[in-house]
Design an enzyme around this catalytic site. Structure first.
Site, PDB file in Angstrom:
ATOM      1  N   CYS A   1      -1.781  -2.534  14.580  1.00 12.41           N
ATOM      2  CA  CYS A   1      -1.500  -2.469  13.145  1.00 12.41           C
ATOM      3  C   CYS A   1      -2.006  -3.711  12.421  1.00 12.41           C
ATOM      4  O   CYS A   1      -1.649  -4.837  12.768  1.00 12.41           O
ATOM      5  CB  CYS A   1       0.002  -2.308  12.923  1.00 12.41           C
ATOM      6  SG  CYS A   1       0.485  -2.241  11.191  1.00 12.41           S
TER       7      CYS A   1
ATOM      8  N   CYS B   1      -3.182   1.372   8.047  1.00 11.72           N
ATOM      9  CA  CYS B   1      -2.214   0.546   7.336  1.00 11.72           C
ATOM     10  C   CYS B   1      -2.695  -0.897   7.257  1.00 11.72           C
ATOM     11  O   CYS B   1      -2.990  -1.527   8.267  1.00 11.72           O
ATOM     12  CB  CYS B   1      -0.867   0.623   8.047  1.00 11.72           C
ATOM     13  SG  CYS B   1       0.455  -0.209   7.161  1.00 11.72           S
TER      14      CYS B   1
ATOM     15  N   GLU C   1       0.824  -1.204   0.000  1.00 10.69           N
ATOM     16  CA  GLU C   1       0.000   0.000   0.000  1.00 10.69           C
ATOM     17  C   GLU C   1       0.864   1.263   0.000  1.00 10.69           C
ATOM     18  O   GLU C   1       1.956   1.283   0.566  1.00 10.69           O
ATOM     19  CB  GLU C   1      -0.906   0.032   1.233  1.00 10.69           C
ATOM     20  CG  GLU C   1      -1.920  -1.083   1.279  1.00 10.69           C
ATOM     21  CD  GLU C   1      -2.735  -1.076   2.569  1.00 10.69           C
ATOM     22  OE1 GLU C   1      -3.737  -1.807   2.621  1.00 10.69           O
ATOM     23  OE2 GLU C   1      -2.371  -0.347   3.522  1.00 10.69           O
TER      24      GLU C   1
ATOM     25  N   CYS D   1       3.124  -4.978  16.052  1.00 12.07           N
ATOM     26  CA  CYS D   1       2.383  -3.958  16.801  1.00 12.07           C
ATOM     27  C   CYS D   1       0.896  -4.316  16.839  1.00 12.07           C
ATOM     28  O   CYS D   1       0.291  -4.597  15.796  1.00 12.07           O
ATOM     29  CB  CYS D   1       2.575  -2.590  16.160  1.00 12.07           C
ATOM     30  SG  CYS D   1       4.309  -2.053  16.119  1.00 12.07           S
TER      31      CYS D   1
ATOM     32  N   GLY E   1       5.532  -2.191   6.696  1.00 11.18           N
ATOM     33  CA  GLY E   1       6.894  -2.615   6.979  1.00 11.18           C
ATOM     34  C   GLY E   1       7.644  -1.671   7.904  1.00 11.18           C
ATOM     35  O   GLY E   1       7.235  -0.538   8.155  1.00 11.18           O
ATOM     36  N   GLU E   2       8.760  -2.166   8.423  1.00  8.31           N
ATOM     37  CA  GLU E   2       9.677  -1.391   9.267  1.00  8.31           C
ATOM     38  C   GLU E   2      10.874  -0.995   8.412  1.00  8.31           C
ATOM     39  O   GLU E   2      11.689  -1.850   8.040  1.00  8.31           O
ATOM     40  CB  GLU E   2      10.113  -2.230  10.466  1.00  8.31           C
ATOM     41  CG  GLU E   2      11.346  -1.754  11.207  1.00  8.31           C
ATOM     42  CD  GLU E   2      11.247  -0.336  11.729  1.00  8.31           C
ATOM     43  OE1 GLU E   2      12.019   0.514  11.248  1.00  8.31           O
ATOM     44  OE2 GLU E   2      10.410  -0.089  12.621  1.00  8.31           O
TER      45      GLU E   2
ATOM     46  N   HIS F   1       4.266   6.101  20.868  1.00  8.19           N
ATOM     47  CA  HIS F   1       2.927   5.588  21.184  1.00  8.19           C
ATOM     48  C   HIS F   1       2.653   5.269  22.652  1.00  8.19           C
ATOM     49  O   HIS F   1       1.510   4.979  23.009  1.00  8.19           O
ATOM     50  CB  HIS F   1       2.590   4.367  20.331  1.00  8.19           C
ATOM     51  CG  HIS F   1       2.768   4.582  18.866  1.00  8.19           C
ATOM     52  ND1 HIS F   1       2.460   5.777  18.238  1.00  8.19           N
ATOM     53  CD2 HIS F   1       3.240   3.768  17.877  1.00  8.19           C
ATOM     54  CE1 HIS F   1       2.729   5.690  16.943  1.00  8.19           C
ATOM     55  NE2 HIS F   1       3.203   4.488  16.697  1.00  8.19           N
TER      56      HIS F   1
ATOM     57  N   SER G   1       8.140   6.065  16.150  1.00  8.69           N
ATOM     58  CA  SER G   1       6.798   5.644  16.557  1.00  8.69           C
ATOM     59  C   SER G   1       6.867   5.287  18.036  1.00  8.69           C
ATOM     60  O   SER G   1       7.252   4.178  18.395  1.00  8.69           O
ATOM     61  CB  SER G   1       6.344   4.440  15.720  1.00  8.69           C
ATOM     62  OG  SER G   1       6.219   4.796  14.361  1.00  8.69           O
TER      63      SER G   1
ATOM     64  N   CYS H   1       5.075  -7.126   7.712  1.00  8.57           N
ATOM     65  CA  CYS H   1       5.922  -6.582   8.773  1.00  8.57           C
ATOM     66  C   CYS H   1       6.013  -7.604   9.897  1.00  8.57           C
ATOM     67  O   CYS H   1       5.047  -8.314  10.179  1.00  8.57           O
ATOM     68  CB  CYS H   1       5.328  -5.275   9.301  1.00  8.57           C
ATOM     69  SG  CYS H   1       6.350  -4.457  10.543  1.00  8.57           S
TER      70      CYS H   1
END
EC number: 2.1.1.192
Length: 371
Positions: free
Chosen positions: A126, A343, A86, A123, A169-170, A226, A224, A119
């Protein structure tokens, strides 16, 4: 066949003879939006034929997109191997004031790109993480997202574009390829996107943050975060068990940043979990000594999510506390609330797609997702 977008200009010069052809090819692809080698009329015909037999420069195509009423567009791209990723285009207005005091408004674009298929960071908030990691994207597959979006939205070459590595992805888990994509994008004979307009966002891989800093690419850094306690952050982001908040902050303090810039801390606000004034107080302490900017983000619920979107009053109170204590803080303008903005959402809704590996789609051929 090889993806031509994987090559820096110097790499292309090393394999082509005469080497000035490399710059011509770069200009055709990145400045003139060529669709194929046959359009590169200043290249000898036999060279065009040979290039077409060895290379391609269409590593992806769009199989579906969703356009929001606010102008943001989310794309689902299919790669040559059938995997999907995406990307998001976020159009905004930029206000400029000239020496005479005249005010003008221009379109400004931010393109959010993926760096991996899936990924492995896990998380909890996500959707992408639920499918795990399939593979890294190549530099050309990263660059291809930007090239395709610029081309199909008729964004002028000279128009400023910001790139954020904040999609699927990271990025720092694919550091070598992301770093090469950054170098390709900044090439003056290519898209000429300055590293200062490229932001690498990470979940907090401390060792990789250090490596990125040592590369001295000149990019901006976003963390990130959070959560402000290790207990909550480890629950939301398993990576915190390897690199806790203190380790991340240490890595950030050692990261080279332009004097005029700040490290961005992304803070996804989840109702009842991390949205209190107490959390804001702790965040101020964590950021002490760091030239930081905090970007508060509304949690965007997806189907099956156990988390909720925060109240506006709580967001404003959080922001006001940070500002009152010297921390620059913005609330990210929510984009794409009427589309699959989170995402992984568009990909999840499109699991039954069977894309062809032939990149023949034009803007008019793209299937617009039905919301």
């Amino acid at each position: 066949m090889k993806n031509l977008l994987d090559y820096t200009l110097s790499e292309l010069e090393a394999i082509l003879s005469p080497k000035f052809r490399a710059k011509q090819i770069y200009e055709w692809i990145y400045k003139k939006n060529a669709e194929n080698f046959d359009e590169m009329l200043n290249l000898p015909k036999d060279m065009r034929t040979n290039l077409a037999q060895e290379f391609y420069f269409d590593p992806l195509y769009c199989v579906k997109f969703e356009e929001s009423s606010d102008g943001s567009i989310k794309y689902l791209f299919a790669l040559k191997d059938g995997n999907t990723i995406e990307s998001v285009l976020l159009p905004m207005k930029e206000v400029e004031v000239d020496e005479g005091g005249n005010i003008s408004r221009h379109a400004r674009y931010t393109i959010c790109v993926s760096s991996q298929v899936g990924c492995k960071m896990g998380c909890l908030f996500c959707l992408t993480a639920k499918g795990g990691l399939k593979r890294n994207l190549s530099p050309g597959e990263i660059v291809g997202q930007i090239l395709w979006i610029k081309k199909t939205n008729h964004i002028p070459y000279e128009r400023r574009v910001n790139v954020v590595y904040m999609g699927m992805g990271e990025p720092l888990d694919n550091l070598a390829n992301v770093a090469k994509a950054i170098q390709i994008l900044k090439e003056p004979d290519g898209l000429a996107i300055s590293p200062r307009r490229q932001t690498v966002s990470t979940s907090g891989l401390g060792a990789q943050i250090k490596k990125l800093g040592e590369m001295d690419l000149g990019v901006l850094l976003a963390i990130s975060l959070h959560a402000v306690t290790n207990e909550l952050r480890s629950k939301l982001m398993p990576v915190n068990k390897a690199y806790n908040i203190e380790a991340v902050m240490d890595a950030v303090r050692g990261f080279p940043i332009d004097m005029r810039k700040r490290v961005m801390f992304e803070y996804l606000v989840i109702r009842g979990m991390n949205d209190s004034v107490k959390d804001a107080k702790t965040l101020v302490k964590l950021l002490h000594g760091i030239k930081a900017k905090v970007n508060l983000i509304y949690f965007n619920p997806h189907e099956g999510s156990e988390y909720g979107r925060p109240e506006l009053a709580d967001m404003l109170e959080f922001q006001e506390y940070l500002r009152a204590h010297g921390v620059t803080c913005t609330i990210r303008q929510s984009k794409g609330l009427d589309i699959s903005a989170a995402c992984g959402q568009l990909k999840q809704r499109s699991q039954n797609l069977s894309p062809s590996n032939n990149n023949t789609s034009k803007p008019s051929d793209i299937k617009k997702s039905e919301s």
